[in-house]
Write a protein that holds these residues in place. Sequence first.
Motif, short mmCIF file in Angstrom:
data_model
loop_
_atom_site.label_atom_id
_atom_site.label_comp_id
_atom_site.label_asym_id
_atom_site.label_seq_id
_atom_site.Cartn_x
_atom_site.Cartn_y
_atom_site.Cartn_z
N LYS A 1 0.82 -1.21 0.00
CA LYS A 1 0.00 0.00 0.00
C LYS A 1 0.86 1.27 0.00
N ALA A 2 1.83 1.33 0.89
CA ALA A 2 2.70 2.50 0.96
C ALA A 2 3.51 2.67 -0.32
N GLU A 3 3.94 1.56 -0.89
CA GLU A 3 4.71 1.62 -2.13
C GLU A 3 3.89 2.19 -3.27
N VAL A 4 2.64 1.76 -3.38
CA VAL A 4 1.78 2.21 -4.47
C VAL A 4 1.46 3.69 -4.33
N ALA B 1 -7.88 7.89 -5.06
CA ALA B 1 -8.56 6.75 -5.68
C ALA B 1 -7.78 5.45 -5.41
N MET B 2 -6.47 5.52 -5.52
CA MET B 2 -5.65 4.34 -5.24
C MET B 2 -5.76 3.95 -3.78
N GLY B 3 -5.81 4.94 -2.90
CA GLY B 3 -5.96 4.66 -1.47
C GLY B 3 -7.27 3.94 -1.18
N GLU B 4 -8.35 4.39 -1.82
CA GLU B 4 -9.65 3.73 -1.63
C GLU B 4 -9.62 2.30 -2.17
N PHE B 5 -8.99 2.14 -3.33
CA PHE B 5 -8.87 0.80 -3.91
C PHE B 5 -8.07 -0.11 -2.99
N VAL B 6 -6.95 0.38 -2.51
CA VAL B 6 -6.07 -0.42 -1.66
C VAL B 6 -6.77 -0.74 -0.33
N ASP B 7 -7.49 0.23 0.23
CA ASP B 7 -8.22 -0.04 1.48
C ASP B 7 -9.26 -1.14 1.28
N ASN B 8 -9.98 -1.08 0.16
CA ASN B 8 -10.96 -2.12 -0.15
C ASN B 8 -10.26 -3.47 -0.35
#
Length: 99
Positions: free
Chosen positions: A35-38, A50-57
Amino acid sequence: MSKGSDLQVDYDLLNTSATQLDDIRKEFKGLGAWKAEVTAVVGDSRVRKAMGEFVDNWDKNRKRLIKEIGEVGDMVEATRDAFQGLDGELAKATQGKKE
């Protein structure tokens, strides 16, 4: 009427399945660090959000999958152990009748 059992248990398959499920579970557990890398490589705040929401899901579902894969692995091992125990008991009962 059949004197023997038609049931055959493939212990190698059960052992391999249990091992592979454990390997998959470990692989899924190891994916949490990305997650941190992305988010670090994404510059735009909208894309980062948007990436954070995707990764959280993904994290939520990944954790659920880890749990469920572990449960299936436990069931495979319990099935294997139950059949091995039954095989042992049947072998002892058969040996007692032959003597």
